[in-house]
Design a protein around this motif. Structure first.
Motif, short mmCIF file in Angstrom:
data_model
loop_
_atom_site.label_atom_id
_atom_site.label_comp_id
_atom_site.label_asym_id
_atom_site.label_seq_id
_atom_site.Cartn_x
_atom_site.Cartn_y
_atom_site.Cartn_z
N GLU A 130 0.86 -1.18 0.00
CA GLU A 130 0.00 0.00 0.00
C GLU A 130 0.89 1.23 0.00
O GLU A 130 1.97 1.23 0.59
CB GLU A 130 -0.88 0.04 1.24
N ARG A 145 5.46 13.88 4.84
CA ARG A 145 4.22 13.14 4.59
C ARG A 145 4.51 11.84 3.87
O ARG A 145 5.52 11.71 3.19
CB ARG A 145 3.26 13.99 3.78
N GLY A 146 3.59 10.90 4.01
CA GLY A 146 3.70 9.63 3.29
C GLY A 146 3.68 8.45 4.25
O GLY A 146 4.14 8.55 5.38
N MET A 162 3.63 3.92 3.79
CA MET A 162 3.52 2.76 2.93
C MET A 162 3.59 1.49 3.76
O MET A 162 4.21 1.47 4.82
CB MET A 162 4.56 2.77 1.83
N ASP A 205 0.20 11.18 0.92
CA ASP A 205 -0.24 12.38 1.63
C ASP A 205 -0.54 12.18 3.11
O ASP A 205 -0.91 13.13 3.80
CB ASP A 205 -1.48 12.95 0.94
N LYS A 206 -0.40 10.96 3.62
CA LYS A 206 -0.70 10.73 5.05
C LYS A 206 0.39 11.33 5.92
O LYS A 206 1.56 11.33 5.57
CB LYS A 206 -0.80 9.23 5.33
N TYR A 215 0.49 5.57 0.39
CA TYR A 215 -0.30 6.77 0.63
C TYR A 215 0.65 7.96 0.77
O TYR A 215 1.16 8.22 1.86
CB TYR A 215 -1.15 6.64 1.90
#
Length: 108
Positions: free
Chosen positions: A49, A69-70, A72, A53-54, A51
């Motif tokens: 997975e 940010r980011g 995985m 912007d997290k 992401y």
């Protein structure tokens, strides 16, 4: 084994209090989620997975310029600590290679 990787876990600018896991000598400054993903794939790890912007909740108390940010989820045959060290070293190697090639282009 599967585990979550946040960029701050290998960021040399972040203290252990805010989530850095690898030693300062191994850590890299401001790793991007894309660099982490590329390094993991080169090392044969599978990014399950991704992401970009997290934001890690641990970083809420830090200045905006230190927040990376980011997130995985990675599947690796190695434990998380060893995998993070390998990823950080690979990012360092890729950055050095990139710098070297940009210098060659400027000289011509």
């Amino acid at each position: 084994m599967k585990f979550v990787v946040w960029p701050n876990e290998i960021d040399g600018r972040i203290s252990r209090k805010y989530g850095r896991i690898v030693r300062k000598e191994v850590a890299v400054d401001s790793p991007t989620p894309l660099e982490i993903r590329d390094a993991a794939e080169i090392l044969g790890m599978k990014v399950v997975e991704f992401y970009p912007d997290k934001l890690n909740p641990r970083l809420s108390g830090l200045d905006e310029n230190l927040r990376t940010r980011g997130m995985m989820r990675i599947e690796s045959p190695y434990p998380k600590g060893k995998s993070l060290r390998m990823i950080a070293e690979k990012i360092r190697e890729l950055r050095a290679r990139k710098r070297k090639s940009s210098r060659k282009r400027r000289k011509k």
